[in-house]
Every structure is written in structure tokens, then in C-alpha cells.
Design a protein around this motif. Structure first.
Motif, mmCIF file in Angstrom:
data_model
loop_
_atom_site.group_PDB
_atom_site.id
_atom_site.type_symbol
_atom_site.label_atom_id
_atom_site.label_comp_id
_atom_site.label_asym_id
_atom_site.label_seq_id
_atom_site.Cartn_x
_atom_site.Cartn_y
_atom_site.Cartn_z
ATOM 1 N N GLU A 84 -60.821 43.050 -55.652
ATOM 2 C CA GLU A 84 -59.888 43.277 -56.746
ATOM 3 C C GLU A 84 -59.846 42.041 -57.634
ATOM 4 O O GLU A 84 -59.877 40.922 -57.139
ATOM 5 N N PRO A 85 -59.770 42.238 -58.945
ATOM 6 C CA PRO A 85 -59.696 41.073 -59.839
ATOM 7 C C PRO A 85 -58.396 40.325 -59.598
ATOM 8 O O PRO A 85 -57.347 40.935 -59.411
ATOM 9 N N ARG A 86 -58.491 39.012 -59.592
ATOM 10 C CA ARG A 86 -57.311 38.187 -59.373
ATOM 11 C C ARG A 86 -56.723 37.777 -60.714
ATOM 12 O O ARG A 86 -57.437 37.428 -61.631
ATOM 13 N N GLU A 87 -55.425 37.847 -60.808
ATOM 14 C CA GLU A 87 -54.747 37.460 -62.025
ATOM 15 C C GLU A 87 -54.267 36.029 -61.901
ATOM 16 O O GLU A 87 -53.985 35.539 -60.812
ATOM 17 N N ALA A 88 -54.142 35.378 -63.054
ATOM 18 C CA ALA A 88 -53.621 34.017 -63.065
ATOM 19 C C ALA A 88 -52.160 34.048 -62.648
ATOM 20 O O ALA A 88 -51.444 35.005 -62.916
ATOM 21 N N GLU A 89 -51.746 33.010 -61.995
ATOM 22 C CA GLU A 89 -50.368 32.939 -61.529
ATOM 23 C C GLU A 89 -49.686 31.754 -62.183
ATOM 24 O O GLU A 89 -50.213 30.649 -62.191
ATOM 25 N N ARG A 90 -48.528 31.992 -62.740
ATOM 26 C CA ARG A 90 -47.786 30.921 -63.395
ATOM 27 C C ARG A 90 -46.558 30.616 -62.558
ATOM 28 O O ARG A 90 -45.805 31.506 -62.192
ATOM 29 N N ARG A 91 -46.385 29.347 -62.239
ATOM 30 C CA ARG A 91 -45.219 28.911 -61.479
ATOM 31 C C ARG A 91 -44.542 27.770 -62.215
ATOM 32 O O ARG A 91 -45.203 26.933 -62.816
ATOM 33 N N GLN A 92 -43.228 27.741 -62.118
ATOM 34 C CA GLN A 92 -42.496 26.638 -62.726
ATOM 35 C C GLN A 92 -42.354 25.523 -61.703
ATOM 36 O O GLN A 92 -42.096 25.767 -60.531
ATOM 37 N N VAL A 93 -42.519 24.306 -62.185
ATOM 38 C CA VAL A 93 -42.378 23.133 -61.345
ATOM 39 C C VAL A 93 -41.389 22.198 -62.020
ATOM 40 O O VAL A 93 -41.488 21.940 -63.224
ATOM 41 N N THR A 94 -40.466 21.697 -61.266
ATOM 42 C CA THR A 94 -39.496 20.745 -61.803
ATOM 43 C C THR A 94 -39.849 19.371 -61.283
ATOM 44 O O THR A 94 -40.045 19.176 -60.082
ATOM 45 N N VAL A 95 -39.954 18.426 -62.187
ATOM 46 C CA VAL A 95 -40.276 17.054 -61.832
ATOM 47 C C VAL A 95 -39.143 16.177 -62.320
ATOM 48 O O VAL A 95 -38.692 16.293 -63.460
ATOM 49 N N MET A 96 -38.697 15.283 -61.446
ATOM 50 C CA MET A 96 -37.634 14.377 -61.841
ATOM 51 C C MET A 96 -38.136 12.948 -61.721
ATOM 52 O O MET A 96 -38.716 12.575 -60.707
ATOM 53 N N PHE A 97 -37.955 12.183 -62.757
ATOM 54 C CA PHE A 97 -38.338 10.774 -62.751
ATOM 55 C C PHE A 97 -37.076 9.968 -63.038
ATOM 56 O O PHE A 97 -36.343 10.263 -63.973
ATOM 57 N N CYS A 98 -36.846 8.985 -62.231
ATOM 58 C CA CYS A 98 -35.632 8.188 -62.381
ATOM 59 C C CYS A 98 -36.038 6.715 -62.408
ATOM 60 O O CYS A 98 -36.734 6.244 -61.509
ATOM 61 N N ASP A 99 -35.602 6.010 -63.429
ATOM 62 C CA ASP A 99 -35.917 4.585 -63.546
ATOM 63 C C ASP A 99 -34.598 3.826 -63.648
ATOM 64 O O ASP A 99 -33.809 4.056 -64.560
ATOM 65 N N LEU A 100 -34.371 2.970 -62.692
ATOM 66 C CA LEU A 100 -33.148 2.170 -62.687
ATOM 67 C C LEU A 100 -33.387 0.850 -63.396
ATOM 68 O O LEU A 100 -34.434 0.220 -63.224
ATOM 69 N N VAL A 101 -32.398 0.443 -64.153
ATOM 70 C CA VAL A 101 -32.480 -0.842 -64.841
ATOM 71 C C VAL A 101 -32.443 -1.941 -63.795
ATOM 72 O O VAL A 101 -31.633 -1.910 -62.864
ATOM 73 N N ASP A 102 -33.354 -2.903 -63.913
ATOM 74 C CA ASP A 102 -33.471 -4.026 -62.982
ATOM 75 C C ASP A 102 -33.745 -3.586 -61.541
ATOM 76 O O ASP A 102 -33.304 -4.221 -60.581
ATOM 77 N N SER A 103 -34.477 -2.484 -61.359
ATOM 78 C CA SER A 103 -34.754 -1.988 -60.002
ATOM 79 C C SER A 103 -35.650 -2.943 -59.231
ATOM 80 O O SER A 103 -35.547 -3.041 -58.005
ATOM 81 N N THR A 104 -36.512 -3.695 -59.906
ATOM 82 C CA THR A 104 -37.364 -4.662 -59.212
ATOM 83 C C THR A 104 -36.517 -5.753 -58.588
ATOM 84 O O THR A 104 -36.722 -6.109 -57.414
ATOM 85 N N LYS A 105 -35.582 -6.249 -59.313
ATOM 86 C CA LYS A 105 -34.704 -7.292 -58.791
ATOM 87 C C LYS A 105 -33.817 -6.750 -57.677
ATOM 88 O O LYS A 105 -33.579 -7.415 -56.663
ATOM 89 N N LEU A 106 -33.339 -5.514 -57.814
ATOM 90 C CA LEU A 106 -32.480 -4.904 -56.792
ATOM 91 C C LEU A 106 -33.245 -4.654 -55.488
ATOM 92 O O LEU A 106 -32.650 -4.723 -54.421
ATOM 93 N N SER A 107 -34.529 -4.329 -55.574
ATOM 94 C CA SER A 107 -35.295 -4.049 -54.367
ATOM 95 C C SER A 107 -35.521 -5.296 -53.515
ATOM 96 O O SER A 107 -35.776 -5.212 -52.331
ATOM 97 N N GLY A 108 -35.465 -6.468 -54.142
ATOM 98 C CA GLY A 108 -35.646 -7.721 -53.411
ATOM 99 C C GLY A 108 -34.432 -8.037 -52.619
ATOM 100 O O GLY A 108 -34.288 -8.308 -51.503
#
Length: 108
Positions: A84-108
Motif C-alpha cells: 500500500e502506498p505510504r502517506e507522509a505523516e505530519r507531527r507537531q513538535v514543541t521545543v523549548m529553549f531557555c537561556d538564563l542571564v549569567d548562567s555561566t557564572k551561576l553554574s560555577g
């Protein structure tokens, strides 16, 4: 099982005969096999692909086995073997990116 061995021999797959015979697979069962079935009985990826290609040729032929006709057995071709012919499948993906101010200094 003689039909199966002859069919496998025609497709240069005669080395698979013992495994298929152990699992009671005959020419009439071949069109129903899936890749997962073949993997389950222990065939390697290459063996599975070659066997599935050979099985796919069964769908386009006038009779299932490509052997001389035997009047004592009648095997009808399966019309539902075409993939049987296969149809394309569309899925929604949610991506979250979070950048904290001064996170490099906080991680130390």
C-alpha cells in the motif's frame, strides 16, 4: 516442501530451505511473511531482503510458484500483495529553549 525447495533454488536462495522447513513455511505461506517474521526465525538482514524481493515477484506472475504446473495442486495468485502506498505523516513538535542571564557564572 519440494515446491518450496524448487522455488528457492530458482531464486538462488536454496540455503534458506532448512530454516523455512523447520518453521513449516511452504510456498503458499510465503506471501504472508513479513520482515519481522523472517527476523524472528533467525534470517540475517541480507537473507530477509533477498527473500522478500523474490516473494514480491510472486505478485506479478500468473501463478504463485514459478514451477511447471502441477495439475494436482492449484494455487491462485494473491491480488493483495502489492504494498500500500505510504502517506507522509505530519507531527507537531514543541521545543523549548531557555537561556538564563549569567548562567555561566551561576553554574560555577
Amino acid at each position: 516442501m519440494a515446491d518450496l525447495r524448487a522455488w528457492l533454488n530458482q531464486h538462488d536462495l536454496d540455503g534458506l530451505a532448512p530454516v523455512l522447513c523447520e518453521n513449516d513455511i511452504d510456498v503458499d505461506v510465503l506471501p504472508d511473511l513479513t520482515d519481522q517474521d523472517l527476523e524472528r526465525i533467525g534470517l540475517s538482514l541480507g537473507q530477509r531482503r533477498r527473500l522478500l524481493k523474490a516473494i514480491a515477484t510472486l505478485a506479478g506472475k500468473a501463478s504463485v510458484p514459478t514451477l511447471p504446473a502441477d495439475p494436482s495442486t492449484s494455487v491462485s495468485p494473491r491480488a493483495d500483495l502489492a504494498p500500500e502506498p505510504r502517506e507522509a505523516e505530519r507531527r507537531q513538535v514543541t521545543v523549548m529553549f531557555c537561556d538564563l542571564v549569567d548562567s555561566t557564572k551561576l553554574s560555577g
